[in-house]
Scaffold this motif. Structure first.
Motif, PDB file in Angstrom:
ATOM      1  N   HIS A  64       0.789  -1.107   0.038  1.00  0.00           N
ATOM      2  CA  HIS A  64       0.005  -0.131   0.127  1.00  0.00           C
ATOM      3  C   HIS A  64       0.517   1.290  -0.153  1.00  0.00           C
ATOM      4  N   THR A  78      -2.518   0.236  -5.142  1.00  0.00           N
ATOM      5  CA  THR A  78      -1.409  -0.768  -4.527  1.00  0.00           C
ATOM      6  C   THR A  78      -1.808  -2.408  -3.801  1.00  0.00           C
ATOM      7  N   CYS A  79      -3.685  -2.376  -3.273  1.00  0.00           N
ATOM      8  CA  CYS A  79      -3.535  -2.771  -2.293  1.00  0.00           C
ATOM      9  C   CYS A  79      -4.622  -4.415  -2.503  1.00  0.00           C
ATOM     10  N   TRP A  80      -4.901  -4.071  -3.976  1.00  0.00           N
ATOM     11  CA  TRP A  80      -5.984  -4.861  -4.138  1.00  0.00           C
ATOM     12  C   TRP A  80      -5.938  -6.462  -4.177  1.00  0.00           C
ATOM     13  N   SER A 136      -4.491 -12.645  -1.969  1.00  0.00           N
ATOM     14  CA  SER A 136      -3.893 -12.104  -1.835  1.00  0.00           C
ATOM     15  C   SER A 136      -2.999 -12.332  -3.438  1.00  0.00           C
ATOM     16  N   ARG A 188      -2.399  -5.159  -8.476  1.00  0.00           N
ATOM     17  CA  ARG A 188      -1.285  -3.942  -7.778  1.00  0.00           C
ATOM     18  C   ARG A 188      -0.156  -3.834  -8.226  1.00  0.00           C
ATOM     19  N   ARG A 207     -10.262  -3.286  -2.806  1.00  0.00           N
ATOM     20  CA  ARG A 207      -8.993  -2.494  -2.387  1.00  0.00           C
ATOM     21  C   ARG A 207      -8.532  -2.783  -1.165  1.00  0.00           C
ATOM     22  N   LYS A 223      -2.966  -9.878  -7.683  1.00  0.00           N
ATOM     23  CA  LYS A 223      -1.420  -9.713  -8.198  1.00  0.00           C
ATOM     24  C   LYS A 223      -1.199  -8.681  -9.511  1.00  0.00           C
TER      25      LYS A 223
END
Length: 993
Positions: free
Chosen positions: A39, A54-56, A79, A88, A65, A85
């Motif tokens: 994140h 960036t935190c999917w 994740s 992100r 998110r 991936k």
């Protein structure tokens, strides 16, 4: 098996079961288990901004998110799914498309660059989207920090911090622009905007787009190279990246980061300015202060700072610091060694005591030194000399407030915490310019008002920022606040808003008090205060209907000839409405200096031992004598003299010697001509300070102490919070920590106490004073703190009066009052009322804020604020020279025309000028506590026949800026742009988005 906490929950993350507190943001929940979800825009003090992508993660087959998710029972998160991936990585690629990676030669590659660390952890192989420079210049207009649009990833952290944490509302982002960037007041340069240089934006920036100027250029081994060399090196590295990938380059930056870290010392300290008690890390390389870095864990302030706490530390390394003891000989000072100086001081103090008696000496402890140093000051006065004539600067400001609290509820401190002020349904601010004097507390109020609907009532003759933001703003005539508060109390009784159940159970003297309110009708209040009947009713209704009320007041109340009575009236109002002892309620006298609360708490008072035990109380005297290992008769049971009376006694040549620690009495005490005359009549005077202050100029011996960053100790802030501070750097030259000086001095007077660390001093005090029974340095380690009273088991008291009041029967008291005319008021000869107070940029006599050009240049000139109507009458413009004359003296100063004041009220900052505002103030004072009535100064104003000077405030001063309030980061605007697509779909124009 231990039973799980009812608030615990278990989630499944990438197949692993994790247990923690329900409701915790997922990012923080995972961090507690040493799992890092990538994140960048998320910050624990800001919440989910949803801008960085960036935190999917995947939840129930859907991308979400991660920053928006909170832990709950049964939550299953993946994740490692390819889709998550890829999303992100696409998000990071877009960020890197807006940011030129050159970490090894970047000043911010010090270990806490969120972007760099996240990029490395994600093992991004290359900057896939080619970076293109933005069509903006780097903004270096501020003396404190720099904004580089080419490094800005448009995460919006700075905007969120400015809009909704500091609530100065200067920064915005317009994501619909062709080339979005962070904007100050919609497009001004930083230094031409409403920016107050609080530093919030720099603190939260996750890369090097916003950076302290003190970090540049020598934050790392390669950062100080000239731009002519740095630029080609960056270009070479970026070209190389395209051939060998980013991995070797980021590996080099990782090595560089680890090379730097051992050279950079990070030390927790507590701010040395106002009473909010902000704590933060101070980053240093040797004696160079790189930056001040607040952390979310800081108990009073979190990530917040003001211009002084964040940037006003140049004084620490000032060439004008005192570094050797000085002894006056033949009217001049000469340097001396410590042995000679302390031997002389010890001998002269003992000789004076033996010749003239113990009460011929007076001690003034420092409201900027530590609790331990305050304790030693009063211990020397009481135990060695035998006098209770010991005091601190609270005599000049907060003693009336303390008196009002003693009369009504029992403890001389804030009823609750800053958090309670935030929780209140209604906050009432009386005689406090909170936004400038206690900016971090003001930011909490502004945020509660903006985000949670808190109502704010401001009562003040001057229309400062909090008055502008208020839901109700009342502008009473000077010295009529007691009438206003008492009329509101009567309204509560007369209209059913008095909390009768609370009064019946917890309060004494209700009937007597209600009878005393008979004169305080709305009609009388309207006549005397100048506030209309309807405004009074509206104010009373808002307070009466509120479920919780917190009331703040400061020197606008206390520095009057009857400040104790007015403080009592304000506390009475809270008692009548039942606003003590529950969350969001209570009285909060805002403490001015960083340790003015602690200096009083730990005994620098003429009538109190540490912990507010009366020197006239035989049992208290016996306990302190036993704790110090002497007979009770060794300790005087006579109330001593405070600062104000000491000076008067010196003028009468009754007081023969004074010992002043870290106080600018010659500048701060009223009627300075008399103060200077009194000092000149002393037989012997010792001043212990870090600079050659105006007070030190009168001394026979000057001892060089240390600022807080060069020693260890504890402070108490305005909310009774005790916090540790640590040594950031060693003492400069041959200066010494004040507790070391006092310990050495005591030994030379026959009392070898043997303290080798301030923790031993605190331990001794806690073993004697019930108020601090459980206070230990171990319980204050790191970011931990305690709010007194502290029980022996270490349990403290964030909110007072939850189980009764601090009195013999556990009840509060309503205290009957009569209104008295002020001792000095305008008349035909002295037509104008001279208000005075602090500015945001400076502190007291500028002995600290005046030692560096950066702060000084923000407000370098002295001035008097004049209303537009008065300016029109007398032909005054900005920069016009005027003469202000009181019954004591006169000064010449430039005028500043502003609507902050109205009519015949003037305002004069207390900081600049020698001798300053106290050339004009008089010795009339509050008879209950001897606080000078600084705010009751009548003056005449004469326009001088002199060429107009420059405007005293530069036109780029923040007060002339135009704020741009928003609800925060408009991420929805970003999502609505036609070229924005949700990851993992690739972005067509990542530089824009």
């Amino acid at each position: 098996m231990a039973k799980a906490n009812v608030s615990d929950c278990t989630i499944v993350y990438d197949g692993e079961r994790l247990t923690g507190k329900a409701g915790t943001p997922l990012v923080q929940f995972l961090e507690a288990h040493d799992i890092d979800l990538p994140h960048v825009c998320y910050h624990p003090s800001l919440g989910p901004l949803e801008t960085c992508d960036t935190c999917w993660v995947e939840i129930d087959g859907e991308l979400k998110r991660g920053c928006t998710i909170r832990a709950e029972e049964g939550l299953a998160v993946s994740s490692q799914d390819d889709f998550a991936k890829a999303a992100r990585e696409e998000g990071m690629d877009r960020l890197l498309g807006k940011h030129e990676l050159y970490c090894t030669v970047c000043e911010n590659n010090t270990g806490d660059c969120t972007l760099h660390n996240t990029m490395v952890d994600m093992q991004i192989p290359i900057q896939r989207y080619k970076f293109q420079r933005k069509p903006y210049e780097k903004d270096e207009s501020s003396p404190f920090y720099t904004y580089d649009p080419d490094q800005c990833i448009l995460c919006g952290r700075c905007v969120e911090a400015c809009q909704n944490v500091e609530v100065n509302e200067t920064l915005t982002i317009d994501y619909s622009m062709d080339n979005p960037r962070v904007l100050w007041d919609g497009g001004e340069k930083i230094d031409d905007s409403s920016c107050v240089h609080c530093g919030h934006c720099v603190t939260v920036c996750p890369c090097n787009a916003l950076m302290e100027n003190t970090m540049q250029p020598d934050a790392g081994p390669f950062t100080a190279m000239p731009q002519s060399l740095k630029r080609p090196m960056i270009d070479i590295i970026k070209t190389l990246e395209q051939t060998v990938s980013a991995t070797p380059v980021s590996g080099l930056s990782e090595m560089d980061m680890h090379w730097r870290q051992p050279e950079i010392k990070r030390t927790k300290t507590v701010c040395t300015y106002c009473g909010v008690g902000c704590s933060f890390e101070m980053w240093t390389r040797d004696r160079h202060i790189l930056k001040v870095q607040p952390v979310a864990e800081a108990p009073a302030n979190g990530i917040s700072t003001c211009i002084k706490g964040k940037f006003a530390w140049d004084f620490v390394n000032s060439e004008k610091r005192l570094t050797m003891p000085l002894i006056r000989e033949n009217g001049r000072f000469r340097e001396a060694g410590w042995d000679e100086a302390l031997d002389l001081v010890a001998r002269r103090l003992i000789e004076t005591r033996d010749k003239y008696g113990a009460d011929s000496l007076g001690f003034i402890g420092s409201s900027k030194a530590s609790n331990e140093e305050a304790y030693l000051t009063q211990k020397i006065a009481r135990l060695i000399i035998g006098t209770n004539s010991v005091d601190n600067s609270s005599r000049y400001c907060q003693n009336p407030a303390t008196k009002g609290l003693f009369r009504t509820v029992g403890y001389g401190g804030d009823a609750g915490s800053i958090e309670d002020i935030q929780k209140a349904e209604v906050v009432v601010i009386v005689g406090s310019n909170t936004a400038e004097n206690h900016p971090v507390i003001a930011s909490r109020i502004k945020a509660a008002q903006k985000l949670h609907g808190q109502k704010v009532i401001v009562i003040d003759p001057r229309k400062h920022e909090m008055a502008e933001r208020a839901d109700i703003y009342l502008k009473p005539k000077a010295s009529t606040d007691l009438i206003l508060a008492s009329a509101l109390s009567r309204y509560m009784f007369d209209n059913g808003y008095a909390d009768q159940q609370f009064l019946d159970k917890w309060v004494n003297q209700v009937d007597e008090y209600r009878e005393s309110l008979e004169p305080f009708t709305l009609e009388f209040a309207e006549e005397k205060t100048g506030i209309s009947r309807q405004e009074l009713i509206d104010t009373a209704e808002m307070i009466g209907k509120a479920g919780s009320v917190s009331l703040l007041w400061a020197m606008g109340i206390t520095q009057h000839s009857h400040g104790s009575d007015t403080s009592t009236a304000l506390s009475n109002l809270l008692v009548v409405t039942g606003n003590y002892g529950k969350p969001g309620t209570g009285g909060y006298p805002m403490r001015g200096h960083n340790n003015v609360q602690g200096a009083s708490d730990f005994g620098c008072l003429r009538n109190m031992y540490p912990g507010y035990e009366k020197v006239t109380d035989d049992s208290a005297r016996e306990r302190w004598a036993k704790g110090w290992g002497v007979d009770k008769e060794r300790l005087s049971d006579k109330v001593g003299e405070g600062n104000f009376l000491m000076v008067q006694s010196a003028e009468k040549e009754k007081l023969k010697a004074m010992y002043v620690i870290g106080e600018e009495t010659a500048f701060s005490d009223a009627d300075s001509a008399n103060v200077h005359s009194a000092f000149e009549k002393l037989d012997f005077m010792v001043v212990q300070d870090i600079f050659m202050s105006r007070t030190a100029e009168f001394a026979d011996v000057v001892l060089p102490g240390c600022p807080s960053v060069e020693k260890e100790g504890t402070f108490v802030n305005t909310e009774r919070r005790i916090q540790r501070f640590y040594e950031v750097m060693p003492p400069l030259g041959d200066s010494r920590p004040d507790w070391c000086i006092l310990t050495d001095l005591a030994a030379r007077m026959g009392y070898d106490w043997g303290y080798t660390h301030p923790s031993q001093i605190m331990e001794e005090c806690a073993s004697i004073s019930p108020l601090f029974a459980g206070v230990t340095y171990e319980r204050l380690e790191g970011w931990k703190s305690l709010q007194w009273p502290v029980k022996a088991d270490g349990s403290d008291s964030p909110l007072l009066y939850t189980e009764g009041f601090h009195s013999e029967d556990g009840k509060a008291s309503l205290y009957p009052l009569e209104w008295k005319e002020p001792d000095e008021a305008p008349d035909e000869k002295y037509r104008f009322s001279l208000d005075n107070g602090r500015m945001l940029e400076h502190f007291q006599a500028t002995n600290q804020t005046g030692r560096g050009p950066r702060i000084w240049d923000e407000a370098p000139g002295w001035f008097v604020e004049v209303s537009p109507e008065l300016a029109a009458e007398k032909g005054i413009e900005d920069g016009t020279w005027v003469c202000l004359s009181s019954r004591r003296d006169s000064i010449e100063v430039r005028a500043l025309v502003t609507s902050r004041v109205s009519g015949d009220t003037l305002f004069l900052p207390i900081h600049q000028g020698k001798p300053g505002v106290n050339a004009l103030t008089g010795e009339h004072h509050d008879p209950d506590v001897d606080t000078p009535a600084y705010k009751e100064t009548a003056v005449n104003l004469e326009v001088l026949d002199r060429e107009k000077g420059e405007p005293p405030l530069k036109r780029n001063n923040y007060r002339y800026g135009h704020r741009t309030p928003t609800q925060g980061v408009p991420v929805e605007v970003k999502w609505m742009q036609k070229d924005y697509v949700e990851p993992p779909a690739q972005q067509s124009n990542p530089r824009k988005m």
